[in-house]
Scaffold this motif. Sequence first.
Motif, PDB file in Angstrom:
ATOM      1  N   MET A   1      29.348   3.792  86.289  1.00  0.00           N
ATOM      2  CA  MET A   1      29.013   2.142  86.705  1.00  0.00           C
ATOM      3  C   MET A   1      28.504   1.737  85.781  1.00  0.00           C
ATOM      4  SD  MET A   1      28.260   1.119  90.256  1.00  0.00           S
ATOM      5  CE  MET A   1      27.706  -0.873  90.756  1.00  0.00           C
ATOM      6  N   LEU A   2      27.766   1.724  84.861  1.00  0.00           N
ATOM      7  CA  LEU A   2      26.595   1.530  84.463  1.00  0.00           C
ATOM      8  C   LEU A   2      27.882   1.020  83.159  1.00  0.00           C
ATOM      9  CD1 LEU A   2      24.461  -0.093  82.872  1.00  0.00           C
ATOM     10  CD2 LEU A   2      24.009   2.529  82.311  1.00  0.00           C
ATOM     11  N   ALA A   3      29.120   1.688  82.181  1.00  0.00           N
ATOM     12  CA  ALA A   3      29.928   0.941  81.756  1.00  0.00           C
ATOM     13  C   ALA A   3      30.639   0.429  82.131  1.00  0.00           C
ATOM     14  CB  ALA A   3      30.536   2.672  81.069  1.00  0.00           C
ATOM     15  N   GLY A   4      31.182  -0.021  83.009  1.00  0.00           N
ATOM     16  CA  GLY A   4      31.740  -0.945  83.598  1.00  0.00           C
ATOM     17  C   GLY A   4      31.237  -1.740  83.736  1.00  0.00           C
ATOM     18  N   ILE A   6      28.963  -3.042  81.545  1.00  0.00           N
ATOM     19  CA  ILE A   6      28.481  -3.554  80.207  1.00  0.00           C
ATOM     20  C   ILE A   6      29.839  -3.606  79.604  1.00  0.00           C
ATOM     21  CG2 ILE A   6      28.190  -2.135  77.468  1.00  0.00           C
ATOM     22  CD1 ILE A   6      25.897  -0.545  79.171  1.00  0.00           C
ATOM     23  N   SER A   7      31.130  -3.179  80.074  1.00  0.00           N
ATOM     24  CA  SER A   7      31.897  -3.679  79.786  1.00  0.00           C
ATOM     25  C   SER A   7      32.307  -4.690  79.584  1.00  0.00           C
ATOM     26  CB  SER A   7      33.356  -2.605  80.122  1.00  0.00           C
ATOM     27  OG  SER A   7      35.165  -2.225  79.729  1.00  0.00           O
ATOM     28  N   LEU A   9      30.420  -7.038  80.693  1.00  0.00           N
ATOM     29  CA  LEU A   9      29.652  -7.620  79.843  1.00  0.00           C
ATOM     30  C   LEU A   9      30.081  -8.361  78.578  1.00  0.00           C
ATOM     31  CD1 LEU A   9      25.852  -7.053  80.658  1.00  0.00           C
ATOM     32  CD2 LEU A   9      26.930  -9.675  82.028  1.00  0.00           C
ATOM     33  N   GLY A  10      30.484  -7.324  77.943  1.00  0.00           N
ATOM     34  CA  GLY A  10      31.138  -7.744  76.371  1.00  0.00           C
ATOM     35  C   GLY A  10      32.503  -8.348  76.460  1.00  0.00           C
ATOM     36  N   ASP A  11      33.361  -8.618  77.844  1.00  0.00           N
ATOM     37  CA  ASP A  11      34.391  -9.087  78.233  1.00  0.00           C
ATOM     38  C   ASP A  11      34.270 -10.777  78.574  1.00  0.00           C
ATOM     39  OD1 ASP A  11      36.453  -7.138  77.696  1.00  0.00           O
ATOM     40  OD2 ASP A  11      36.645  -6.685  79.884  1.00  0.00           O
ATOM     41  N   GLY A  12      32.841 -10.572  78.839  1.00  0.00           N
ATOM     42  CA  GLY A  12      32.958 -12.114  79.888  1.00  0.00           C
ATOM     43  C   GLY A  12      31.855 -12.695  78.074  1.00  0.00           C
ATOM     44  N   LEU A  13      31.468 -11.869  76.849  1.00  0.00           N
ATOM     45  CA  LEU A  13      30.718 -12.676  76.239  1.00  0.00           C
ATOM     46  C   LEU A  13      31.882 -13.123  74.750  1.00  0.00           C
ATOM     47  CD1 LEU A  13      27.538 -10.100  75.079  1.00  0.00           C
ATOM     48  CD2 LEU A  13      27.924 -12.494  76.106  1.00  0.00           C
TER      49      LEU A  13
END
Length: 61
Positions: A1-4, A6-7, A9-13
């Motif tokens: 879940m945490l990886a999802g 973070i992923s 957030l990375g896509d958003g950035l």
Amino acid sequence: MLAGIISTLGDGLATVAAIMAIEEANQSSMSNEKNASRLEELEKQVQYLTKKLQKLKYSRK
């Protein structure tokens, strides 16, 4: 879940960075258009002044 999370957030950035790059390119394009327009106007002025100088030159002979 945490990886999802973070992923996501990375896509958003990455999306924000892409939007910022597009906006910068658009502003650069507008600036280039203004510069091209200004350059064209200056070229016309130079041509006009050159003609005036030639007329003065030949009128003094």
